[in-house]
Design a protein around this motif. Structure first.
Motif, mmCIF file in Angstrom:
data_model
loop_
_atom_site.group_PDB
_atom_site.id
_atom_site.type_symbol
_atom_site.label_atom_id
_atom_site.label_comp_id
_atom_site.label_asym_id
_atom_site.label_seq_id
_atom_site.Cartn_x
_atom_site.Cartn_y
_atom_site.Cartn_z
ATOM 1 N N TYR A 62 0.854 -1.191 0.000
ATOM 2 C CA TYR A 62 0.000 0.000 0.000
ATOM 3 C C TYR A 62 0.885 1.234 0.000
ATOM 4 O O TYR A 62 2.057 1.208 0.399
ATOM 5 C CB TYR A 62 -0.953 0.011 1.198
ATOM 6 N N GLY A 84 -4.570 -0.475 -5.569
ATOM 7 C CA GLY A 84 -3.888 0.786 -5.360
ATOM 8 C C GLY A 84 -2.868 1.154 -6.416
ATOM 9 O O GLY A 84 -2.723 2.331 -6.765
ATOM 10 N N VAL A 115 -5.047 6.605 0.492
ATOM 11 C CA VAL A 115 -4.407 5.310 0.742
ATOM 12 C C VAL A 115 -4.722 4.399 -0.429
ATOM 13 O O VAL A 115 -5.894 4.251 -0.812
ATOM 14 C CB VAL A 115 -4.888 4.678 2.058
ATOM 15 N N ILE A 117 -4.294 0.647 -1.747
ATOM 16 C CA ILE A 117 -3.961 -0.679 -1.257
ATOM 17 C C ILE A 117 -4.222 -1.737 -2.324
ATOM 18 O O ILE A 117 -5.265 -1.734 -2.996
ATOM 19 C CB ILE A 117 -4.729 -0.999 0.044
ATOM 20 N N ASN A 118 -3.273 -2.629 -2.488
ATOM 21 C CA ASN A 118 -3.394 -3.726 -3.442
ATOM 22 C C ASN A 118 -4.135 -4.897 -2.819
ATOM 23 O O ASN A 118 -4.184 -5.034 -1.595
ATOM 24 C CB ASN A 118 -2.004 -4.202 -3.879
ATOM 25 N N LEU A 159 -5.893 -2.173 8.421
ATOM 26 C CA LEU A 159 -5.301 -1.043 7.711
ATOM 27 C C LEU A 159 -5.460 0.267 8.476
ATOM 28 O O LEU A 159 -4.488 1.002 8.682
ATOM 29 C CB LEU A 159 -5.913 -0.914 6.315
#
Length: 333
Positions: A62, A84, A115, A117-118, A159
């Motif tokens: 992330y 992300g 943010v 994020i994958n 997270l």
């Protein structure tokens, strides 16, 4: 009836293929998606790795965007983007750091921490990237398409504590947004659906509200449930995946565009704060990227601007914060 629908869809797709250029090529990024002189640029921190106990033995990268206007003494808004890597890059379809720079500078959206994020991956899988986005080599399908509250637990319980420890984030769910494309879009809606106490703003582009893991039930589920305090903007293209099987038959539960239309109908019936736009694109990010600035303006349209400048008639002038605080020019200047 189904065969007639299949024929109609085949004709529609045939017309699309007859354009001088692919239909997605009509969409271009505008100036809001580019850097500009005089506009303060935020910084992108990362990637960092986030392991998970919600999805054991997985980790995911992330990134965090910190706007130039961020003041640690003041709570910032928050916006989380799934997949992300596709949003944080400065050469892709979305280029969110540039968009945030421009809109925050012009006070068209609040000071917002981004943010990116994958989806997760195991040690045997690859980290998500532009080259393997959605090809099954990550944990994306399982994390993003399920309708339960499991992924919302990753976001809220794993997270957010990391982000709120590092940055001053507003606890007000009205100050928190979430966004995704395709399976990431249904995931964004699902997180808000389960946790409107944490997120109440959603952007969905080419959303997969289809029967990948039962997502086609959302329109009926929305109608049967008490309205939730969610604001959502949906985008899709008429040439998105249209539910045609290899044998030519039609599966309405796998028709992306029809399902997006059903989502808007259900949300409208239940009086949600909903907006949408339908283009001519395919299952592509090009239209979503081109209109992302406008979607964000709509999403954040009523955030309070407490220190705007005013003219002599006492009307609020929406100007960049730096300009609002600048000294008045000398007489005759």
């Amino acid at each position: 009836m189904k065969m007639a629908m299949a024929c109609a869809l085949a004709m529609l797709l045939g017309v699309a293929s007859g354009f001088a250029a692919p239909p997605d090529d009509v969409y271009h990024l505008g100036p809001d998606s580019e850097p500009h002189e005089g506009v303060p640029q935020g910084k992108v921190v990362g990637p960092a790795a986030l392991p998970s106990t919600v999805y054991p033995n997985t980790t995911r990268d992330y990134w965090v965007y910190v706007p130039a206007q961020y003041d640690p003494s003041k709570p910032a808004c928050l916006m989380v983007f799934f997949d992300g890597h596709a949003y944080v890059g400065l050469k892709g379809s979305y280029r969110i750091p540039y968009v945030f720079d421009n809109l925050i500078h012009r006070r068209e959206m609040p000071v917002t921490i981004g943010v990116f994020i994958n989806p997760g991956h195991t040690s045997e899988q690859k980290e998500a990237s532009d080259s393997n986005w959605g090809d099954g080599t990550t944990n994306r399908r399982v994390e993003y398409n399920a309708l339960d509250d499991k992924y919302s637990k990753l976001i809220v319980d794993e997270l957010l504590p990391v982000i709120t420890k590092q940055y001053n984030i507003s606890p007000d769910p009205e100050n928190r947004a979430i966004s995704g494309a395709s399976s990431g879009a249904i995931c964004a809606f699902t997180v808000a659906w389960h946790r409107p106490d944490q997120f109440r703003k959603v952007v969905s582009t080419i959303g997969s509200f289809t029967n990948i893991m039962g997502g086609h039930v959302y329109p009926d589920l929305i109608r049967k449930s008490e309205p939730k305090p969610i604001r959502i903007f949906l985008q899709d293209g008429v040439n998105d995946n249209r539910g045609l099987r290899r044998d030519g038959s039609y599966d309405p539960t796998r028709d992306w565009h029809a399902q997006n239309i059903k989502m808007v109908q259900a949300l409208t019936e239940k009086k949600y704060d909903v907006n949408f736009t339908w283009g001519i694109g395919t299952h592509s990010n090009k239209q979503g990227g081109a209109i992302m600035p406008e979607m964000l303006r709509w999403l954040w349209r009523d955030y309070p601007r407490t220190d705007d400048a005013k003219d002599d008639s006492n009307r609020t002038l929406l100007v960049p914060a730096a300009a609002a605080k600048a000294p008045a020019p000398a007489p005759g200047g």
